[in-house]
Design a protein around this motif. Structure first.
Motif, short mmCIF file in Angstrom:
data_model
loop_
_atom_site.label_atom_id
_atom_site.label_comp_id
_atom_site.label_asym_id
_atom_site.label_seq_id
_atom_site.Cartn_x
_atom_site.Cartn_y
_atom_site.Cartn_z
N GLU A 29 6.75 -32.01 71.59
CA GLU A 29 5.42 -31.86 71.26
C GLU A 29 4.46 -31.38 72.55
O GLU A 29 3.59 -30.74 72.25
N LEU A 30 5.18 -31.75 73.60
CA LEU A 30 4.25 -31.10 74.98
C LEU A 30 4.45 -29.38 74.90
O LEU A 30 3.60 -28.63 74.83
N ALA A 31 5.65 -29.09 74.40
CA ALA A 31 5.75 -27.57 74.05
C ALA A 31 4.98 -27.00 73.22
O ALA A 31 4.41 -25.92 73.18
N THR A 32 4.83 -27.80 72.12
CA THR A 32 4.03 -27.40 71.13
C THR A 32 2.58 -27.17 71.35
O THR A 32 1.70 -26.33 70.96
N ASP A 33 2.07 -28.30 72.10
CA ASP A 33 0.91 -28.38 72.44
C ASP A 33 0.60 -27.47 73.46
O ASP A 33 -0.72 -26.76 73.35
N LEU A 34 1.44 -27.06 74.41
CA LEU A 34 0.96 -26.06 75.32
C LEU A 34 1.03 -24.78 74.64
O LEU A 34 0.33 -23.99 74.93
N SER A 35 1.95 -24.39 73.85
CA SER A 35 1.85 -23.09 73.09
C SER A 35 0.67 -22.95 72.39
O SER A 35 -0.05 -21.79 72.13
N ARG A 36 0.12 -23.97 71.66
CA ARG A 36 -0.99 -24.11 71.00
C ARG A 36 -2.23 -23.75 71.53
O ARG A 36 -3.16 -22.96 71.53
N LEU A 37 -2.41 -24.44 73.06
CA LEU A 37 -3.08 -24.16 73.76
C LEU A 37 -3.34 -22.81 74.45
O LEU A 37 -4.42 -22.26 74.71
N MET A 38 -2.22 -22.31 74.62
CA MET A 38 -2.15 -20.69 75.15
C MET A 38 -2.58 -20.02 74.18
O MET A 38 -3.26 -18.83 74.39
N ARG A 39 -2.12 -20.13 72.99
CA ARG A 39 -2.64 -19.24 71.86
C ARG A 39 -4.23 -19.32 71.72
O ARG A 39 -5.13 -18.29 71.72
N GLN A 40 -4.77 -20.56 72.08
CA GLN A 40 -6.52 -20.94 71.80
C GLN A 40 -6.96 -20.14 72.97
O GLN A 40 -7.82 -19.33 72.76
N GLU A 41 -6.31 -20.15 74.08
CA GLU A 41 -6.93 -19.63 75.24
C GLU A 41 -6.83 -18.09 75.17
O GLU A 41 -7.89 -17.29 75.67
N LEU A 42 -5.93 -17.61 74.70
CA LEU A 42 -5.85 -16.24 74.38
C LEU A 42 -6.92 -15.57 73.34
O LEU A 42 -7.37 -14.64 73.55
N GLU A 43 -6.96 -16.56 72.39
CA GLU A 43 -7.93 -16.15 71.16
C GLU A 43 -9.33 -16.05 71.97
O GLU A 43 -10.25 -15.20 71.51
N LEU A 44 -9.57 -17.04 72.69
CA LEU A 44 -10.84 -17.33 73.45
C LEU A 44 -11.06 -16.18 74.34
O LEU A 44 -12.17 -15.23 74.41
N ALA A 45 -10.06 -15.64 75.10
CA ALA A 45 -10.08 -14.48 75.94
C ALA A 45 -10.34 -13.06 75.44
O ALA A 45 -11.35 -12.14 75.69
N LYS A 46 -9.79 -12.96 74.15
CA LYS A 46 -10.00 -11.85 73.15
C LYS A 46 -11.33 -11.80 72.61
O LYS A 46 -12.08 -10.63 72.64
#
Length: 143
Positions: A29-46
């Motif tokens: 779950e931690l890995a999934t949450d971290l992955s989701r967080l990174m994707r969201q941060e990447l989308e925000l940066a884009k």
């Protein structure tokens, strides 16, 4: 101390097998949450980069329009100067004088630009130096 009463169920203490699987689940779950967080941060940066690029594009368009307006001003002032000089020396000579003035300005700008261009180094010297230092540190991290 007294021993636990055998009449009470022991549900509060999970077996070791369940601990391991729940730890694995937590890590998953931690890995999934971290992955989701990174994707969201990447989308925000884009999104932020897109927004800033749009602003920069509009600013560049305005600067381009300002450059064209400056060019038109220079052309019209050149005509005004030529027609003003035409009262003194004739239209042909006046336009020749204005053209020579523009030629001198162009030559001076070309010379200044060329000398500044010669001082430009295409190699990022400081970056190369720091990379060399990083490689040296990686080879001998205790120094």
């Amino acid at each position: 101390m007294s021993s636990p009463d055998p009449g009470f169920p022991r549900a509060a203490v999970p077996p070791a097998e369940q601990d391991a699987s729940s730890l694995g689940d937590l890590v998953g779950e931690l890995a999934t949450d971290l992955s989701r967080l990174m994707r969201q941060e990447l989308e925000l940066a884009k999104a932020e980069i897109r927004e800033e690029a749009t602003k920069a594009g509009k600013a560049a368009g305005m600067l381009g329009a300002a450059g064209f307006a400056g060019y038109m001003t220079a052309v019209l002032l050149s005509f005004a100067l030529a027609f003003g000089l035409a009262h003194l020396v004739g239209l042909g000579w006046a336009t020749l004088i204005v053209a020579v003035l523009w030629g001198i300005a162009g030559a001076a700008l070309f010379s200044a630009g060329r000398s500044r261009l010669k001082s430009v180094s295409p190699k990022p010297e400081r970056t190369i130096d720091t990379l060399k230092e990083d490689v040296e540190w990686a080879r001998h991290p205790t120094k």
